[in-house]
Design a protein around this motif. Sequence first.
Motif, PDB file in Angstrom:
ATOM      1  N   ARG A  39     -13.902  28.890 -23.319  1.00 50.89           N
ATOM      2  CA  ARG A  39     -13.855  28.484 -22.019  1.00 50.89           C
ATOM      3  C   ARG A  39     -14.516  29.240 -20.835  1.00 50.89           C
ATOM      4  NH1 ARG A  39     -12.665  23.393 -20.714  1.00 50.89           N
ATOM      5  NH2 ARG A  39     -11.740  24.359 -18.716  1.00 50.89           N
ATOM      6  N   LEU A  40     -14.515  28.998 -19.625  1.00 49.27           N
ATOM      7  CA  LEU A  40     -14.922  29.628 -18.520  1.00 49.27           C
ATOM      8  C   LEU A  40     -14.068  30.609 -18.191  1.00 49.27           C
ATOM      9  CD1 LEU A  40     -17.288  30.194 -16.512  1.00 49.27           C
ATOM     10  CD2 LEU A  40     -16.013  28.462 -15.257  1.00 49.27           C
ATOM     11  N   ARG A  41     -14.241  32.131 -18.672  1.00 41.47           N
ATOM     12  CA  ARG A  41     -13.377  32.975 -18.259  1.00 41.47           C
ATOM     13  C   ARG A  41     -13.189  33.540 -16.678  1.00 41.47           C
ATOM     14  NH1 ARG A  41     -16.087  34.756 -23.218  1.00 41.47           N
ATOM     15  NH2 ARG A  41     -17.640  35.819 -21.949  1.00 41.47           N
ATOM     16  N   ASP A  42     -14.430  33.855 -16.295  1.00 39.73           N
ATOM     17  CA  ASP A  42     -14.441  34.520 -14.890  1.00 39.73           C
ATOM     18  C   ASP A  42     -14.745  33.155 -13.942  1.00 39.73           C
ATOM     19  OD1 ASP A  42     -13.693  36.828 -15.939  1.00 39.73           O
ATOM     20  OD2 ASP A  42     -15.520  37.448 -16.101  1.00 39.73           O
ATOM     21  N   ALA A  43     -13.832  32.130 -13.730  1.00 42.25           N
ATOM     22  CA  ALA A  43     -14.243  30.954 -12.852  1.00 42.25           C
ATOM     23  C   ALA A  43     -14.225  31.738 -11.311  1.00 42.25           C
ATOM     24  CB  ALA A  43     -13.091  30.011 -13.108  1.00 42.25           C
ATOM     25  N   LEU A  44     -14.909  30.646 -10.631  1.00 40.98           N
ATOM     26  CA  LEU A  44     -14.852  31.059  -9.145  1.00 40.98           C
ATOM     27  C   LEU A  44     -13.351  31.294  -8.483  1.00 40.98           C
ATOM     28  CD1 LEU A  44     -17.510  28.567  -8.080  1.00 40.98           C
ATOM     29  CD2 LEU A  44     -17.739  30.898  -8.632  1.00 40.98           C
ATOM     30  N   PRO A  45     -13.056  32.129  -7.568  1.00 45.17           N
ATOM     31  CA  PRO A  45     -11.773  32.696  -7.190  1.00 45.17           C
ATOM     32  C   PRO A  45     -11.240  31.344  -6.398  1.00 45.17           C
ATOM     33  CG  PRO A  45     -13.657  33.915  -5.758  1.00 45.17           C
ATOM     34  CD  PRO A  45     -14.242  33.255  -7.026  1.00 45.17           C
ATOM     35  N   GLU A  46     -10.080  31.319  -6.625  1.00 48.72           N
ATOM     36  CA  GLU A  46      -9.345  30.087  -5.860  1.00 48.72           C
ATOM     37  C   GLU A  46      -8.597  30.574  -4.493  1.00 48.72           C
ATOM     38  OE1 GLU A  46      -9.255  27.034  -6.574  1.00 48.72           O
ATOM     39  OE2 GLU A  46     -10.309  27.295  -8.567  1.00 48.72           O
ATOM     40  N   PRO A  49     -12.898  32.682  -0.319  1.00 46.06           N
ATOM     41  CA  PRO A  49     -13.969  31.869  -0.134  1.00 46.06           C
ATOM     42  C   PRO A  49     -14.896  32.563  -1.295  1.00 46.06           C
ATOM     43  CG  PRO A  49     -13.494  32.346   1.987  1.00 46.06           C
ATOM     44  CD  PRO A  49     -12.409  33.128   1.220  1.00 46.06           C
ATOM     45  N   VAL A  50     -15.930  31.775  -1.792  1.00 47.74           N
ATOM     46  CA  VAL A  50     -16.783  32.387  -2.829  1.00 47.74           C
ATOM     47  C   VAL A  50     -17.913  33.119  -2.071  1.00 47.74           C
ATOM     48  CG1 VAL A  50     -18.748  31.534  -4.430  1.00 47.74           C
ATOM     49  CG2 VAL A  50     -16.541  30.244  -4.329  1.00 47.74           C
ATOM     50  N   ALA A  51     -18.114  34.221  -2.796  1.00 45.73           N
ATOM     51  CA  ALA A  51     -19.062  35.390  -2.481  1.00 45.73           C
ATOM     52  C   ALA A  51     -20.450  35.393  -3.314  1.00 45.73           C
ATOM     53  CB  ALA A  51     -18.483  36.642  -2.208  1.00 45.73           C
ATOM     54  N   ARG A  52     -21.487  36.092  -2.688  1.00 50.01           N
ATOM     55  CA  ARG A  52     -22.517  36.081  -3.495  1.00 50.01           C
ATOM     56  C   ARG A  52     -22.341  36.559  -4.712  1.00 50.01           C
ATOM     57  NH1 ARG A  52     -28.597  36.479  -2.694  1.00 50.01           N
ATOM     58  NH2 ARG A  52     -29.255  37.173  -4.752  1.00 50.01           N
ATOM     59  N   THR A  53     -21.609  37.662  -5.065  1.00 52.94           N
ATOM     60  CA  THR A  53     -21.192  38.435  -6.101  1.00 52.94           C
ATOM     61  C   THR A  53     -20.564  37.487  -7.170  1.00 52.94           C
ATOM     62  OG1 THR A  53     -19.221  39.573  -5.095  1.00 52.94           O
ATOM     63  CG2 THR A  53     -21.401  40.705  -5.157  1.00 52.94           C
ATOM     64  N   ASP A  54     -19.834  36.470  -6.496  1.00 48.77           N
ATOM     65  CA  ASP A  54     -18.873  35.744  -7.457  1.00 48.77           C
ATOM     66  C   ASP A  54     -20.046  34.717  -8.339  1.00 48.77           C
ATOM     67  OD1 ASP A  54     -16.595  36.545  -6.673  1.00 48.77           O
ATOM     68  OD2 ASP A  54     -16.374  35.260  -5.081  1.00 48.77           O
ATOM     69  N   VAL A  55     -20.989  34.089  -7.545  1.00 48.66           N
ATOM     70  CA  VAL A  55     -21.927  33.448  -8.006  1.00 48.66           C
ATOM     71  C   VAL A  55     -22.990  34.139  -9.110  1.00 48.66           C
ATOM     72  CG1 VAL A  55     -23.913  31.791  -7.528  1.00 48.66           C
ATOM     73  CG2 VAL A  55     -21.937  31.929  -6.056  1.00 48.66           C
ATOM     74  N   ASP A  56     -23.231  35.358  -8.659  1.00 46.27           N
ATOM     75  CA  ASP A  56     -24.238  36.127  -9.410  1.00 46.27           C
ATOM     76  C   ASP A  56     -23.471  36.532 -10.678  1.00 46.27           C
ATOM     77  OD1 ASP A  56     -26.132  36.388  -7.845  1.00 46.27           O
ATOM     78  OD2 ASP A  56     -25.601  38.334  -6.850  1.00 46.27           O
ATOM     79  N   ALA A  57     -21.966  36.717 -10.873  1.00 50.48           N
ATOM     80  CA  ALA A  57     -21.339  37.178 -11.975  1.00 50.48           C
ATOM     81  C   ALA A  57     -20.930  35.758 -12.831  1.00 50.48           C
ATOM     82  CB  ALA A  57     -20.072  37.808 -11.640  1.00 50.48           C
ATOM     83  N   LEU A  58     -21.040  34.629 -12.237  1.00 52.61           N
ATOM     84  CA  LEU A  58     -20.717  33.457 -12.859  1.00 52.61           C
ATOM     85  C   LEU A  58     -21.653  33.042 -14.283  1.00 52.61           C
ATOM     86  CD1 LEU A  58     -18.974  30.885 -12.688  1.00 52.61           C
ATOM     87  CD2 LEU A  58     -20.682  29.825 -11.322  1.00 52.61           C
TER      88      LEU A  58
END
Length: 126
Positions: A39-46, A49-58
């Motif tokens: 499963r997806l471990r590090d999903a986007l934070p709920e 708001p989503v930051a660029r670092t969240d997308v980079d780490a996805l």
Amino acid sequence: MVMFLFLVVALAVVVGAVTLAVVGGGEGEGPLPEAAPERLRDALPEDRPVARTDVDALRFPLAVRGYRMEDVDDALNRLAAELAERDARIADLETALAGPRAAGPAAPEDHHGHVSVQKPVPGEPQ
């Protein structure tokens, strides 16, 4: 010739034993258990708001035929919703900013608070 026959029989016995063990004919409770899908471990934070670092780490986990479509669809839907929300907010702010600009600049005041009116100069465009 006898040695060749012995090796063929030994090979058949080994292949048969391995096949029975994998299929479930050996000791245990039957066939090998199904591996749980990753499963997806590090999903986007709920909670923010989503930051660029969240997308980079996805990073999407690999499945049998690529990525799990459910995880990718969830992430893309979340990003699309947040981008639409940001675009709407930017449009609202641009509209609010355009209102005062459309009214034009205020006439300058002198040090007594009187509005100075400039008279047009002949020959210059107004």
